[in-house]
Design a protein around this motif. Structure first.
Motif, PDB file in Angstrom:
ATOM      1  N   GLN A 132       0.842  -1.273   0.009  1.00 12.69           N
ATOM      2  CA  GLN A 132      -0.082  -0.004  -0.014  1.00 12.69           C
ATOM      3  C   GLN A 132       0.879   1.322  -0.145  1.00 12.69           C
ATOM      4  N   ALA A 133       1.914   1.123   0.879  1.00 14.41           N
ATOM      5  CA  ALA A 133       2.675   2.425   0.990  1.00 14.41           C
ATOM      6  C   ALA A 133       3.585   2.647  -0.463  1.00 14.41           C
ATOM      7  N   ARG A 134       3.904   1.431  -1.040  1.00 15.26           N
ATOM      8  CA  ARG A 134       4.552   1.728  -2.491  1.00 15.26           C
ATOM      9  C   ARG A 134       3.451   2.299  -3.351  1.00 15.26           C
ATOM     10  N   VAL A 135       2.359   1.819  -3.332  1.00 18.96           N
ATOM     11  CA  VAL A 135       1.379   2.201  -4.320  1.00 18.96           C
ATOM     12  C   VAL A 135       1.189   3.824  -4.310  1.00 18.96           C
ATOM     13  N   ALA A 136       1.082   4.106  -2.823  1.00 15.58           N
ATOM     14  CA  ALA A 136       0.845   5.651  -2.833  1.00 15.58           C
ATOM     15  C   ALA A 136       2.088   6.293  -3.121  1.00 15.58           C
TER      16      ALA A 136
ATOM     17  N   ALA B 217       7.225  10.026 -20.880  1.00  7.64           N
ATOM     18  CA  ALA B 217       7.741   8.408 -20.524  1.00  7.64           C
ATOM     19  C   ALA B 217       8.064   8.028 -19.238  1.00  7.64           C
ATOM     20  N   GLN B 218       8.690   9.206 -18.500  1.00  6.00           N
ATOM     21  CA  GLN B 218       9.018   8.780 -17.085  1.00  6.00           C
ATOM     22  C   GLN B 218       7.586   8.720 -16.201  1.00  6.00           C
ATOM     23  N   ALA B 219       6.939   9.677 -16.440  1.00  4.20           N
ATOM     24  CA  ALA B 219       5.638   9.519 -15.756  1.00  4.20           C
ATOM     25  C   ALA B 219       4.873   8.153 -16.003  1.00  4.20           C
ATOM     26  N   ALA B 220       4.761   7.780 -17.430  1.00  4.48           N
ATOM     27  CA  ALA B 220       4.143   6.593 -17.685  1.00  4.48           C
ATOM     28  C   ALA B 220       4.831   5.289 -16.897  1.00  4.48           C
ATOM     29  N   THR B 221       6.177   5.337 -16.763  1.00  2.64           N
ATOM     30  CA  THR B 221       6.932   4.160 -16.407  1.00  2.64           C
ATOM     31  C   THR B 221       6.561   4.183 -14.969  1.00  2.64           C
ATOM     32  N   THR B 222       6.344   5.163 -14.524  1.00  2.00           N
ATOM     33  CA  THR B 222       6.147   5.180 -12.900  1.00  2.00           C
ATOM     34  C   THR B 222       4.621   4.596 -12.625  1.00  2.00           C
ATOM     35  N   GLU B 223       3.802   5.137 -13.467  1.00  2.00           N
ATOM     36  CA  GLU B 223       2.325   4.642 -13.503  1.00  2.00           C
ATOM     37  C   GLU B 223       2.261   3.214 -13.762  1.00  2.00           C
ATOM     38  N   ALA B 224       3.013   2.735 -14.700  1.00  2.00           N
ATOM     39  CA  ALA B 224       3.083   1.271 -14.927  1.00  2.00           C
ATOM     40  C   ALA B 224       3.579   0.381 -13.607  1.00  2.00           C
ATOM     41  N   ALA B 225       4.248   0.847 -12.629  1.00  2.00           N
ATOM     42  CA  ALA B 225       4.335   0.175 -11.513  1.00  2.00           C
ATOM     43  C   ALA B 225       3.187  -0.179 -10.575  1.00  2.00           C
ATOM     44  N   VAL B 226       2.166   0.578 -10.508  1.00  5.69           N
ATOM     45  CA  VAL B 226       0.904   0.623  -9.954  1.00  5.69           C
ATOM     46  C   VAL B 226       0.242  -0.645  -9.813  1.00  5.69           C
TER      47      VAL B 226
ATOM     48  N   THR C 226       1.221  -3.596 -10.724  1.00  2.00           N
ATOM     49  CA  THR C 226       1.985  -4.695 -10.108  1.00  2.00           C
ATOM     50  C   THR C 226       2.001  -4.843  -8.445  1.00  2.00           C
ATOM     51  N   LEU C 227       2.119  -3.455  -8.225  1.00  2.00           N
ATOM     52  CA  LEU C 227       2.237  -3.512  -6.684  1.00  2.00           C
ATOM     53  C   LEU C 227       0.863  -3.773  -6.027  1.00  2.00           C
ATOM     54  N   GLU C 228      -0.324  -3.190  -6.634  1.00  2.00           N
ATOM     55  CA  GLU C 228      -1.606  -3.393  -6.125  1.00  2.00           C
ATOM     56  C   GLU C 228      -2.055  -5.121  -6.566  1.00  2.00           C
ATOM     57  N   ALA C 229      -1.472  -5.779  -7.440  1.00  2.00           N
ATOM     58  CA  ALA C 229      -1.662  -7.331  -7.510  1.00  2.00           C
ATOM     59  C   ALA C 229      -1.019  -7.595  -6.062  1.00  2.00           C
ATOM     60  N   ALA C 230       0.290  -7.235  -5.740  1.00  2.00           N
ATOM     61  CA  ALA C 230       1.112  -7.805  -4.534  1.00  2.00           C
ATOM     62  C   ALA C 230       0.221  -7.492  -3.430  1.00  2.00           C
ATOM     63  N   TYR C 231      -0.406  -6.257  -3.121  1.00  2.00           N
ATOM     64  CA  TYR C 231      -1.191  -5.896  -2.050  1.00  2.00           C
ATOM     65  C   TYR C 231      -2.318  -7.054  -2.014  1.00  2.00           C
ATOM     66  N   ALA C 232      -3.177  -7.256  -3.349  1.00  2.00           N
ATOM     67  CA  ALA C 232      -4.155  -8.231  -3.161  1.00  2.00           C
ATOM     68  C   ALA C 232      -3.890  -9.663  -2.775  1.00  2.00           C
ATOM     69  N   GLN C 233      -2.578 -10.030  -3.260  1.00  2.00           N
ATOM     70  CA  GLN C 233      -2.027 -11.328  -2.856  1.00  2.00           C
ATOM     71  C   GLN C 233      -2.039 -11.642  -1.281  1.00  2.00           C
ATOM     72  N   SER C 234      -1.352 -10.559  -0.640  1.00  2.00           N
ATOM     73  CA  SER C 234      -1.324 -10.471   0.710  1.00  2.00           C
ATOM     74  C   SER C 234      -2.646 -10.404   1.423  1.00  2.00           C
ATOM     75  N   LEU C 235      -3.503  -9.535   0.880  1.00  2.00           N
ATOM     76  CA  LEU C 235      -4.823  -9.559   1.589  1.00  2.00           C
ATOM     77  C   LEU C 235      -5.643 -10.743   1.464  1.00  2.00           C
TER      78      LEU C 235
ATOM     79  N   ILE D  73     -11.003  -3.832   6.659  1.00  2.00           N
ATOM     80  CA  ILE D  73     -10.038  -3.694   7.456  1.00  2.00           C
ATOM     81  C   ILE D  73      -8.778  -2.998   6.899  1.00  2.00           C
ATOM     82  N   LEU D  74      -8.004  -3.667   5.892  1.00  2.00           N
ATOM     83  CA  LEU D  74      -6.959  -3.190   5.418  1.00  2.00           C
ATOM     84  C   LEU D  74      -7.003  -2.196   4.386  1.00  2.00           C
ATOM     85  N   ASP D  75      -8.104  -2.262   3.425  1.00  2.00           N
ATOM     86  CA  ASP D  75      -8.240  -1.130   2.461  1.00  2.00           C
ATOM     87  C   ASP D  75      -8.344   0.342   2.965  1.00  2.00           C
ATOM     88  N   ARG D  76      -8.594   0.454   4.326  1.00  2.00           N
ATOM     89  CA  ARG D  76      -8.425   1.965   4.735  1.00  2.00           C
ATOM     90  C   ARG D  76      -6.954   2.279   5.087  1.00  2.00           C
ATOM     91  N   GLY D  77      -6.191   1.458   4.777  1.00  2.00           N
ATOM     92  CA  GLY D  77      -4.646   1.662   4.977  1.00  2.00           C
ATOM     93  C   GLY D  77      -4.176   1.960   6.255  1.00  2.00           C
TER      94      GLY D  77
END
Length: 505
Positions: free
Chosen positions: A201-205, A240-249, A251-260, A277-281
């Motif tokens: 969640q912190a990395r997504v933010a 390009a730099q902004a899109a590259t950063t957005e592309a990481a979101v 993957t990180l959201e999928a990692a959060y979902a797996q832990s959840l 409980i967890l979605d509130r951050g």
């Protein structure tokens, strides 16, 4: 010498004399009933280092209560609540509880063999005898009623049944330690997945904040390009730099979902049961301090996997004695009392009652080496358990040493990453200032922003790793659940188990 003289009366001397050999044999059997064969278990010595190689030296043992409820030191009430929820609902815990009930029932079965077995019987028949075989020369019809009791008792001369009880008792102990081990693993998994979820969640933010800032940079660059003070190359690099950063979101959201989802399974609920409980951050739980490591010998007491392996070794040792007892003679006492009559009203008459009593001896003479092979099988299984115990001790030592090193080094790394992040943040600020004054190129700005995002993201990952290593160290030391756990109530409650009409299939 008998404690008192027996002078039979004239009318009862013969029956008493006939019973004396049986009584003597019974006394001899009872005297032998305290015998046992096979090795008596003794806890094997373990040669351990006196101190940990990666912890402060001490000669004071670590008390288990200092490791209990270690996750509360992370200061996250939501994590505390999820741990409680997992202990109550986890299905691995439910299986471990059932294994304890199974082990206890197995012991009660073993104890039952130490007592006499008594069965009652009764029958009633009506028969007709053919004239050809009848002594009276005619057909006869009559009733025959029987009732009585059979009793048998195996004298445990060489301790086969006692060794079986001993093995079953050790099995109960092993099952208890198995539950402790399951709880230890469960709590560690819950804490690790919770920390990883908060880290994702912190990395997504962070990625969203950074990409938003980069999109703003892109917008300003386009404005400068329109004004003729920036090139099209600068615009495309910013986009390009902004899109590259957005592309990481994603993957990180999928990692959060797996832990959840894993947390949901660990609590014995649906994968998304904890989303509310967890979605509130929330912040990444921070591990402060290092748990005391004590001395290496503490793993023999505090680690449930080591204690379970030791109890299993004791159980395997008892099985050797049980197998060896089969090589020796066995004696059973059997008795019967029955009444037979042509009418039910005559069953209680003394003339209808008969009885029998006596010992039976069984001696193994030839079995093709089967019994001796059974002993060798038990000995080999004991050796396997011994090796498993020693391996579990070495593994426990390795776990503690690795966790101590990982926690200490990751904290050092996190400190350096924090310093690097601060420097990259200042570099990004300076690059923008210089770019606005014309003293730096736009490429310098993009490079500084990219480096800052990478440093901040790596620092978040390091914070997650520090807390995860803190969790691993507490697990390695044997810290876990210290509250009583109810194991007597089955998860599945059967109903209508008495006699009832059969179901149609």
């Amino acid at each position: 010498m008998l404690p008192c003289a027996i002078t039979p009366a004239a009318t009862g001397a013969a029956p008493v004399a006939r019973l004396l050999p049986l009584a003597g044999l019974g006394l001899l059997a009872m005297a032998l009933a305290g015998c046992a064969v096979g090795p008596d278990y003794a806890t094997p010595a373990q040669f351990l280092p006196t101190n940990w190689g990666n912890a402060p030296k001490t000669n004071k043992p670590l008390e288990a209560k200092r490791l209990a409820r270690w996750w509360t030191k992370l200061g996250d009430r939501r994590l505390d609540a999820i741990v409680e929820r997992a202990v109550a609902g986890n299905l691995d815990v439910a299986s471990a509880k059932a294994r304890i009930r199974e082990a206890r029932a197995t012991r009660r079965q073993a104890v039952g063999a130490l007592f006499p077995q008594v069965d009652g019987f009764g029958s009633g028949t009506r028969s007709r005898t053919a004239a050809a075989t009848s002594a009276s020369g005619g057909n006869t019809t009559g009733n025959l009623f029987q009732a009585g009791f059979d009793a048998s008792f195996e004298l445990d001369l060489f301790g086969a049944n006692a060794r079986n009880v001993e093995a079953a008792t050790f099995g109960v102990d092993a099952a208890d330690e198995d539950l402790r081990g399951v709880l230890l693993t469960l709590i560690g998994d819950v804490a690790t997945n919770y920390v990883e979820a908060r880290g994702a969640q912190a990395r997504v933010a962070l990625a969203r904040r950074t990409s938003a800032s980069q999109r703003e940079t892109e917008r300003l660059t386009r404005t400068r390009f329109t004004a003729g003070s920036a090139s099209a190359l600068d615009v495309e690099r910013a986009a390009a730099q902004a899109a590259t950063t957005e592309a990481a979101v994603p993957t990180l959201e999928a990692a959060y979902a797996q832990s959840l989802h894993q947390l949901g399974i660990l609590t014995g609920e649906a994968p998304t049961a904890l989303a509310g409980i967890l979605d509130r951050g929330g912040p990444i739980p921070a591990a402060r301090g290092t748990p005391p490591a004590g001395i290496p010998a503490d793993v023999l007491v505090n680690r449930p996997d080591v204690r379970r392996a030791e109890r299993q070794l004791a159980q395997s040792t008892a099985r050797i004695g049980q197998a060896e007892a089969a090589l020796y003679p066995s004696i059973s006492l059997t008795g019967n009392i029955a009444t037979t009559a042509l009418k039910t009203g005559d069953l209680a008459k003394n003339s209808s009652i008969g009885w029998s009593f006596g010992p039976s001896l069984s001696v193994p003479i030839f079995n093709g080496g089967e019994l001796r092979a059974a002993v060798e099988v038990a000995q080999a299984q004991r050796d396997q358990s011994d090796a498993a115990l020693r391996l579990s001790v070495l593994t426990a030592l390795q776990d503690v040493e690795n966790s101590l090193v990982n926690l200490a080094k990751e904290r050092q790394r996190a400190g350096k990453l924090a310093a690097a992040t601060a420097s990259f943040r200042e570099a990004a600020r300076l690059s923008r200032t210089l770019y606005q004054s014309g003293a730096a190129s736009f490429l310098d700005v993009l490079d500084a922003e990219r480096s800052l995002y990478s440093a901040e993201d790596t620092l978040l990952q390091s914070r997650v790793a520090v807390t995860s290593n803190f969790v691993s160290l507490n697990k390695a030391l044997g810290g876990g659940w210290d509250k009583p756990v109810a194991v007597d109530l089955p998860r599945v409650i059967d109903a209508n188990t008495g006699p009832h009409p059969r179901a149609a299939y």
